[in-house]
Design a protein around this motif. Structure first.
Motif, short mmCIF file in Angstrom:
data_model
loop_
_atom_site.label_atom_id
_atom_site.label_comp_id
_atom_site.label_asym_id
_atom_site.label_seq_id
_atom_site.Cartn_x
_atom_site.Cartn_y
_atom_site.Cartn_z
N HIS A 50 6.12 -0.81 4.61
CA HIS A 50 6.06 -1.87 3.58
C HIS A 50 6.88 -3.10 3.94
N GLY A 73 10.89 1.97 -0.57
CA GLY A 73 9.51 2.22 -0.15
C GLY A 73 9.49 2.73 1.28
N CYS A 127 3.66 -5.10 -8.14
CA CYS A 127 5.08 -4.71 -8.04
C CYS A 127 5.99 -5.83 -8.56
N HIS A 142 -0.05 -7.03 -3.74
CA HIS A 142 1.41 -7.08 -3.90
C HIS A 142 1.80 -7.49 -5.31
N HIS A 198 6.52 -5.69 1.08
CA HIS A 198 7.81 -6.08 0.49
C HIS A 198 8.15 -7.54 0.77
N GLU A 207 6.24 -9.36 -1.78
CA GLU A 207 6.86 -9.20 -3.10
C GLU A 207 8.03 -10.16 -3.26
N CYS A 235 8.12 1.89 -4.92
CA CYS A 235 6.68 1.66 -4.83
C CYS A 235 5.94 3.00 -4.88
#
Ligand code: AMP
Ligand code: ZN
Length: 449
Positions: free
Chosen positions: A241, A237, A220, A217, A246, A249, A27
């Motif tokens: 995150h 990352g 990514c 988000h 994350h 994501e 990231c």
């Protein structure tokens, strides 16, 4: 090679599916201000990861994103947009802000001699692909619309809490009091935000017949899908995150594509500065330029970062940075000595293999550095050290100028003639050129100061 995998909370052996295409996503920064040394530590750690993989004969395919579309300053879906904030601060457009700070980040990246990613992707180049992802999630029933955007319904994704080991019941109970938005669950997050009536949002794109912009988000998941394809081998990352960025994501990508997003998740810890959090009010938001003003090169800073471990909370101090600079100088001088010897002392057998083994234990560069301090290295060993850590040692060995060489010779002659005051005078002149002389049994050797 072993790496600490946040997904399993354990040190796992790293075995990529295809050693000739190790897929890594890191990231990247939001380009709305200069990167401070806290932001830059992550990229130094991930550079070590890439270098270690390359030294272990893997081929790395790494993508780094630049967040050049405004996202919100908090993990929640409201708050101020960082790029809009930068634009207001400087009286520029958001596009100018993004371009300027992306350029400055890439300059820092180069100054730290970090291996360029295979591809750098700007979030604004992936808006349509991001919209397609939102569309896909909508068709699969994972989304709902509110007055301010399209949201991901975390209740529809049972693995939502897995990566961060979130306690959703707790989250729900805690949110009950203030939980008054149109969200169905406290953890639900915006995939797409609508520009509200009267809202001044410079970056906007059309979706569903009205202006809007992506949730933070989305880029990514989109870039990974477009450029690498799921599953990827490593996603990296900052530790901040884990619970939101994350986690979201994973939800977006795995719900949409029904594939594991990443096999390994690596997270680096934060640094404090002289014991304090990095913050504007404390005036300790140091950049590489601030370090340069105090006589430290980016590579001194890089060595300081690599003296520690990516999972540890680190405290930065100028005293420790000076020690790192000294260590680098010491290594440069050992290398300089080596280039002046007719017959070098025998090197440590299997030095490179042993060094690689130490660092392969979850990026343990600190152990590797102690091993360098305590071993005798040949010139090819130093080449390997440079390849593994990117400290620019070999390139920094610039032989003394012809003038300095002349001074070294004159100084030797003065010493032979026992004219010590002349010899001292010549030493002082040499020091002005950043060079000093060591008298050894086999003659004088120049060193850097
Ligand atoms: P910011 O621009 O402050 O939002 O920071 C961007 C990213 O840089 C964060 O998400 C963190 O992962 C990382 N970061 C910020 N501050 C620090 C710090 N003090 N130490 C290490 N990483 C940091
Ligand atoms: Zn990301």
């Amino acid at each position: 090679m072993k790496l600490y995998n946040t997904l399993t909370r354990s040190l796992d052996v790293f075995n990529p599916a295809d050693p000739s295409n190790v897929k890594i996503y890191t990231c990247g920064p939001t380009v709305y201000d200069y990167a401070h040394i806290g932001n830059l530590t992550a990229y130094v750690y991930w550079d070590l990861l890439v270098r270690l993989l390359r030294s272990s004969h893997f081929q790395v395919n790494r993508v780094l994103n630049l967040t050049d579309v405004g996202h919100l300053t908090s993990d929640a879906d409201d708050g101020e947009d960082k790029l809009e904030k930068g634009a207001r601060r400087e009286g520029k457009t958001v596009w100018e802000i993004a371009e300027h700070y992306a350029g400055s980040f890439l300059k820092d990246y180069q100054a730290l001699e970090l291996i360029p990613p295979t591809k750098i992707c700007k979030a604004t180049d992936y808006i349509q692909q991001g919209i397609a992802l939102v569309q896909r999630l909508t068709e699969q029933g994972y989304t709902y619309e509110t007055t301010d955007g399209i949201y991901f319904d975390t209740a529809k994704f049972p693995r939502y809490a897995e990566l961060a080991r979130l306690d959703l019941d707790h989250l729900r109970a805690g949110a009950r009091v203030e939980f008054s938005s149109e969200k169905h669950n406290p953890a639900d997050f915006a995939l797409w935000k609508f520009v509200r009536e009267g809202e001044d949002h410079a970056m906007q794109w059309d979706y569903l017949g009205r202006p809007g912009y992506p949730g933070w988000h989305l880029e990514c998941s989109t870039i990974i899908h477009e450029e690498l394809g799921e599953p990827i081998d490593i996603h990296a990352g900052g530790i901040d995150h884990i619970p939101v960025h994350h986690t979201n994501e994973v939800a977006q990508s795995e719900a949409a594509f029904d594939q594991t997003l990443a096999h390994f998740w690596l997270h680096c810890n934060f640094i404090t500065i002289e014991g304090e959090k990095i913050s504007k009010s404390l005036g300790n938001i140091y950049t590489l330029a601030d370090l340069a003003k105090q006589g430290f090169s980016p590579l001194d800073f890089k060595l300081w970062v690599l003296q520690g471990h990516y999972q540890s909370e680190r405290n930065f101090s100028f005293t420790d940075l000076a020690a790192a600079k000294q260590r680098r100088l010491n290594w440069r001088n050992r290398l300089a000595t080596l280039t002046q010897q007719d017959s070098p002392t025998p090197a440590t057998p299997d030095f490179c293999d042993q060094l690689l083994k130490l660092v392969s234990d979850n990026l343990n560069s600190a152990e590797g550095f102690s091993f360098i301090d305590n071993s005798t290295l040949s010139y090819p060993d130093w080449e390997f050290v440079d390849q593994l850590f990117g400290l620019g040692l070999i390139d920094s060995i610039i032989p003394p100028s012809a003038h300095a060489e002349q001074l070294i010779k004159e100084r030797s002659a003065a010493r032979d003639a026992k004219d010590y005051s002349r010899a001292d005078q010549l030493r002082a002149e040499l020091e002005k050129e950043g060079i000093t002389v060591l008298d050894t049994p086999s003659g004088p050797i120049w060193q850097y100061l």
